[in-house]
Design a protein around this motif. Sequence first.
Motif, short mmCIF file in Angstrom:
data_model
loop_
_atom_site.label_atom_id
_atom_site.label_comp_id
_atom_site.label_asym_id
_atom_site.label_seq_id
_atom_site.Cartn_x
_atom_site.Cartn_y
_atom_site.Cartn_z
N ASP A 167 -4.45 6.00 -2.38
CA ASP A 167 -3.54 4.96 -2.85
C ASP A 167 -3.80 4.78 -4.35
OD1 ASP A 167 -2.25 2.60 -3.59
OD2 ASP A 167 -2.68 1.60 -1.70
N TRP A 212 0.13 4.82 0.43
CA TRP A 212 -0.74 5.95 0.73
C TRP A 212 -0.03 7.27 0.47
CZ3 TRP A 212 -5.68 5.16 1.14
CH2 TRP A 212 -6.18 4.01 1.72
N MET A 220 0.84 -1.17 0.00
CA MET A 220 0.00 0.00 0.00
C MET A 220 0.89 1.24 0.00
SD MET A 220 -3.24 0.68 2.55
CE MET A 220 -3.42 -1.05 2.85
#
Length: 72
Positions: A20, A3, A1
Amino acid sequence: MAWQDFAPFTSSNIAAIRYDEDRLLLEIEFHNSTRYHYFEVPPQIAQAFDQAGSKGTFLASTIKGHYRYSRV
């Protein structure tokens, strides 16, 4: 991930927003500590949201009702 936090902003309702791009996932956290994920949000919409003068207005007009979501 991966972000990416939005640039600092002031909002009476929204505490934080992050995105994301790999998953096309937008996360919005409100001052009452609730968080929502909005799915399949294109990068250009996330970028416009980041640049919007009023996050609440943009959320109401462009995000809510247009993208699937889930409370986290």
